[in-house]
Design a protein around this motif. Structure first.
Motif, PDB file in Angstrom:
ATOM      1  N   THR A   1      41.767 -35.511 -31.245  1.00 12.08           N
ATOM      2  CA  THR A   1      41.858 -34.742 -30.408  1.00 12.08           C
ATOM      3  C   THR A   1      41.594 -35.296 -28.998  1.00 12.08           C
ATOM      4  O   THR A   1      40.086 -35.690 -28.963  1.00 12.08           O
ATOM      5  N   SER A   2      42.144 -35.630 -28.055  1.00 11.43           N
ATOM      6  CA  SER A   2      41.637 -36.293 -26.895  1.00 11.43           C
ATOM      7  C   SER A   2      41.300 -35.243 -25.563  1.00 11.43           C
ATOM      8  O   SER A   2      40.830 -35.888 -24.341  1.00 11.43           O
ATOM      9  N   ASP A   3      41.633 -34.123 -25.860  1.00  8.27           N
ATOM     10  CA  ASP A   3      41.394 -33.106 -24.839  1.00  8.27           C
ATOM     11  C   ASP A   3      39.574 -32.708 -24.911  1.00  8.27           C
ATOM     12  O   ASP A   3      39.538 -32.047 -25.628  1.00  8.27           O
ATOM     13  N   SER A   4      39.165 -33.270 -23.876  1.00  3.22           N
ATOM     14  CA  SER A   4      37.447 -32.897 -23.879  1.00  3.22           C
ATOM     15  C   SER A   4      37.400 -31.529 -23.803  1.00  3.22           C
ATOM     16  O   SER A   4      36.265 -30.864 -24.472  1.00  3.22           O
ATOM     17  N   ALA A   5      38.126 -30.768 -22.886  1.00  4.04           N
ATOM     18  CA  ALA A   5      38.104 -29.420 -22.653  1.00  4.04           C
ATOM     19  C   ALA A   5      38.328 -28.710 -23.875  1.00  4.04           C
ATOM     20  O   ALA A   5      37.317 -27.549 -24.351  1.00  4.04           O
ATOM     21  N   ALA A   6      39.250 -29.000 -24.618  1.00  2.00           N
ATOM     22  CA  ALA A   6      39.449 -28.353 -25.890  1.00  2.00           C
ATOM     23  C   ALA A   6      38.209 -28.706 -26.980  1.00  2.00           C
ATOM     24  O   ALA A   6      37.903 -27.610 -27.708  1.00  2.00           O
ATOM     25  N   ILE A   7      37.689 -29.621 -27.044  1.00  2.00           N
ATOM     26  CA  ILE A   7      36.657 -29.988 -28.123  1.00  2.00           C
ATOM     27  C   ILE A   7      35.484 -29.163 -27.476  1.00  2.00           C
ATOM     28  O   ILE A   7      35.095 -28.341 -28.498  1.00  2.00           O
TER      29      ILE A   7
END
Length: 234
Positions: A112-118
């Motif tokens: 997962t590259s989406d920091s907001a999702a993380i």
């Protein structure tokens, strides 16, 4: 009191494992639950709170939320001497629960590259960043939570069914009020996992959004206090 505090730790840990766990399943890449959406999250959090209460209630009052503990002390339903031990236990439970979610989904963080999702799998964030409006949302949600929990103390429940009512309440708040901020309505549910996000070695996680972190902490405390005062007034 130590036994009851242990119950708060265990219950909050279960709450966060299952609650943050459903968000991770919905949000992280290559999860079989990816994209399941808000319906899954709101129902999952309702079940997480229900089961957290069941896990804790045989040891103590199962607040699992510092704002609830403070509000119950203000309303006279809980001794002030227990407030600090309960809040510490709840915060620790939130932190450890988030670490276990990280371990559960360990391969998926790299995918997962989406920091907001993380970050969203650990802590809440606003749909539209307006701090005062976001604060109001968290306060109102917690006001409803606390007022209803205190109302529950005046009703008669069939033995063992009260946690289901609590879970239904959380689900209703999620569906009706949660879309603005992700409805932390619980400082331990947000701050403990946010600290875990800050310290865990997750590639590409970005920052932990500490500039927003005060909202899901102070908002619930203020809303819960108002809910307790209104209940006592009525």
């Amino acid at each position: 009191m130590m036994t009851q505090a242990l119950g708060e730790f265990i219950g909050t840990l279960i709450l966060v494992i299952l609650g943050d766990g459903v968000v991770a399943g919905v949000s992280l890449n290559k999860s079989k639950a990816q994209g399941a959406g808000w319906l899954a999250i709101a129902l999952g959090w309702g079940l997480a709170v229900t089961l957290g209460v069941y896990a804790s209630a045989f040891l103590g009052p199962a607040h699992l939320n510092p704002a609830v503990t403070l509000a119950f002390a203000i309303s006279g339903h809980f001794p002030w001497a227990g407030v600090v031990p309960f809040i510490v236990a709840q915060m620790l439970g939130g932190f450890v629960g988030a670490v276990l979610v990280w371990l559960q989904y360990l391969p998926h963080w790299q995918a997962t590259s989406d920091s907001a999702a993380i970050l969203g799998t650990f802590a809440t964030g606003p749909a539209i960043r307006k701090p005062l409006a976001n604060f109001f949302s968290e306060a109102l949600g917690t006001l409803v939570l606390v007022f209803m929990l205190l109302a529950f103390t005046k009703g008669q429940w069939t033995e063992g069914l009260a946690p289901i009512g609590v879970g239904a309440l959380i689900t209703a708040i999620g569906f009706s009020l949660g879309g603005t901020t992700g409805y932390a309505i619980n400082p331990a549910r947000d701050l403990g996992p946010r600290v875990a996000h800050a310290v865990l070695p997750i590639a590409g996680k970005g920052d932990s959004d500490w500039g927003y972190a005060w909202v899901p902490v102070l908002g619930p405390f203020v809303g819960g206090t108002i809910g307790a005062l209104l209940f006592n007034l009525i």
